[in-house]
Scaffold this motif. Structure first.
Motif: not given
Ligand code: SF4
Length: 679
Positions: A432-437
């Motif tokens: 996952t990346q920043w806004a997804e976690g």
């Protein structure tokens, strides 16, 4: 209505809201740069990895998560049995959340039992960190809120170009710049230098000498704050014995900066009611970066700036979590809470939190470049796990590093896209990346921020914490020792950091969700945080700051007949770090899509080069291909190379891996080169 979060890129960590359809808005009262505005494009990038990959006879092929995790865990066990735990290594990153950085450190020391872990912050903040620890007993990049700069009468920026690298930062120095108080030291005429009332253009690698000249001018001009030096510092006399021999005219011969300008810097800082000195990578990325930062700290101490309300010294952190990333254990010599892994009390505290015997914890390991340099060698790391970094592009001497990465028996990379390092891997985990976690980062002023989960990750993608849990359990660790919930990991980090310098014990997700602005140290849940450290004393046991004698040394490589110029590297506005993320964003590529070399027109003419011509910039390690950008403002002895581009356009093909003896930071900012025309 959108969800509040923070930008994925730099340490300013601008607030933003993101809607379910991934459209971005600046947080109320805030601002974003082009990278921030376009950051949502990363979430929908067609280059996004959504399936684990395992290398087969014909290259990387899709695999299940179980297959990928089993493959890596089996390889780790096999190589550890055959060569010992020190054959296993980890490279982390300063863009990872505090939770991932913390768990990487724990995973290395407990699940792998190896000392071989370091992170890419070694390449960007380690000299600043070492110098601040040495002088102040604590390393918090800005020991004051960034908004304090708005009331400054004078600011000296050394080797920093925030107008391009973090443009919204300029709002904090705008009033100072408008009143003529901004001074910039940089070999290039950057947008930041253009905003300054006084621009000093030292030759690359001479910032330390420049600081000695300014310190000399402070004392010579009767501007030494004797009361402060006597009551709040130690060691001034030894430093003055060195600086007294560096009168501004002598410094002018070494740096090219006029003696009158050096005296003006001293005078302007001394006359200012509120004054700050801030360093960036330009001062720090040298084989003597720690001493260079120390030399500028000495100027600040001589004027009585650090630890005084409205004034100070600071280092501008680069990566999103460059500050938190160096506090909680993914650095070779550290345990959580900014504790030393060599300190028996620190080992006992952290081992108790982890439920292990302190004697089982490994000691300090090698630094990032040394770890990479040894990959695949008999005494080096044979299995490397890479999280959130792209050393095939971002490490110095990059062709050699790529060779070493390829020489490992097992290379596993967790990333969002197929970076140049991931392309070399045996196994790739799509994460996952920043806004997804969910997770925390700590910005350039030591404030802990909660990045909320704003959008659903694509099917097939897992978090860094999931990957570590999956590997740890396959290696025989109890699952609860490697939680998958970010809040559970953070609660453990709070306990592990308790009583350390970077004490997060009083920071909770609940307080961050409620909007509290918490700068560490925050020792207890009812503690308001510490926006300004050092007001009552420095962090050494006697409360005093340290002057430490430092001497000017030339760069590791001298210019000569074969390599008559100096190359220096840096960032441009529309790209970030190795470009693995920003090169996926079409709107950024439209602005800064190709490699260039800034060259003085007179030098270009001597080589028969015109604007836009292809050129090879060649050092003793290799050559980088670029397009000529004629730049009248650059020093004629200097060539500037941005380091965001891959393949034959990697600036790091030429950079020098000479290391600072204390911080082990490579000398990215100066190496000897020549120009070659490309037919
Ligand atoms: Fe993101 Fe930094 Fe730009 Fe702010 S300044 S929007 S944090 S890249």
């Amino acid at each position: 209505m959108g969800t509040s979060t923070h930008c994925p890129y730099c340490a300013l960590q601008c607030g933003m809201t993101i809607s379910a359809t991934a459209s971005i808005d600046a947080a109320e009262g805030g601002a974003l740069c082009l990278k921030g505005w376009t950051s949502a494009d990363l979430l929908t990038s067609p280059a996004r990895l959504t399936t684990p990959l395992v290398r087969g006879p014909t290259g990387l092929r899709p695999a299940t998560w179980d297959e990928a995790l089993d493959h890596v865990a089996t390889g780790l066990r096999r190589l550890s049995d055959r060569h010992g735990a020190q054959a296993l290594g980890i490279m982390g990153g300063g863009g990872l959340t505090n939770e991932t950085g913390y768990l990487l450190g724990k995973f290395a020391r407990i699940a792998l039992g190896t000392p071989m872990i370091d992170y890419n912050g070694r390449f960007c903040m380690s000299s600043a960190a070492a110098a601040m620890n040495r002088a102040f007993g604590m390393d918090r990049g800005l020991p004051f809120p960034v908004t304090d700069l708005r009331d400054a009468d004078a600011i000296v920026l050394v080797g920093s170009n925030p107008a391009e690298t973090m443009p919204p930062f300029m709002r904090h120095v705008a009033a100072c710049a408008e009143s003529g108080g901004l001074i910039v030291a940089d070999p290039r005429v950057t947008p930041t230098a253009r905003a300054a009332a006084l621009h000093l253009q030292p030759a690359p690698g001479t910032d330390l000498a420049l600081a000695l000249g300014v310190l000399h001018a402070v004392v010579e001009g009767g501007r030494l704050d004797r009361a402060y030096v006597e009551s709040r510092t130690t060691g001034f006399d030894a430093v003055w014995r060195v600086a007294s021999a560096w009168w501004p005219e002598r410094v002018e011969r070494v740096t090219g900066v006029a003696a009158a300008d050096q005296r003006q810097v001293a005078e302007r800082l001394a006359r200012a009611g509120n004054a700050y000195i801030l360093t960036g990578r330009g001062a720090e990325q040298h084989s003597k970066g720690v001493d260079t930062v120390s030399a500028w700290i000495h100027v600040a101490l001589a004027l009585g700036l650090p630890g005084r309300p409205g004034s100070g010294f600071g280092c501008l952190t680069g990566q999103a979590n460059g500050q938190g990333g160096r506090e909680h254990g993914q650095k070779a010599d550290q345990l959580p809470g900014y504790r030393s892994i060599a300190d028996p009390l620190a080992r006992a505290h952290v081992a108790a939190v982890w439920g292990v015997d302190p004697a089982s914890l490994p000691g300090p390991g090698p630094s990032a470049y040394e770890l990479l340099d040894g990959l695949g060698t008999p005494d080096g790391v044979r299995a490397l796990l890479v999280f959130g970094t792209n050393p095939a592009v971002s490490a110095p001497n990059a062709a050699h590093v790529a060779e070493r990465l390829a020489a490992t028996d097992l290379l596993a990379v967790a990333d969002v896209v197929l970076s140049e390092t991931a392309a070399l891997a045996d196994v790739v985990f799509p994460v996952t990346q920043w806004a997804e976690g969910t997770g925390t980062v700590t910005n350039l002023e030591g404030r802990v921020l909660l990045r909320g989960h704003a959008v659903r990750p694509p099917e097939g993608v897992r978090t860094d914490l999931d990957v570590l849990h999956g590997l740890a359990t396959r290696l025989g660790q109890p699952g609860e020792r490697f939680p998958r919930s970010p809040e559970a990991v953070f609660d453990e980090l709070r306990r592990a950091s308790r009583g350390g310098k970077a004490d997060y014990h009083g920071v909770t997700y609940a307080r961050l969700r409620a909007g509290e602005r918490l700068h560490w140290p925050v020792p207890e849940p009812d503690h308001p945080g510490t926006p300004r450290v050092f007001l009552d004393g420095f962090a050494h046991p006697d409360g005093r700051a340290r002057f430490v004698p430092v001497r000017h040394q030339p760069p590791d490589e001298r210019a000569d007949a074969e390599y008559p110029l100096f190359a220096t590297t840096g960032r441009v506005l529309a790209q970030y770090q190795s470009g693995a993320q920003t090169r996926q964003v079409a709107r950024l590529m439209a602005v800064a899509g190709e490699m260039f070399a800034e060259i003085h027109p007179a030098v270009a003419a001597r080589h028969g080069l015109a604007e836009g011509d292809p050129v090879r910039v060649v050092s003793r390690r290799g050559g980088v291909l670029a397009k000529v950008r004629l730049t009248p403002g650059i020093r004629p002895d200097t060539v500037f190379l941005p380091f965001h581009f891959p393949g034959s356009h990697r600036a790091n093909l030429v950079t020098n891996p000479a290391l600072d003896p204390l911080s082990r930071m490579p000398e990215f900012k100066v190496c000897a080169v020549r120009l070659e025309r490309v037919p």
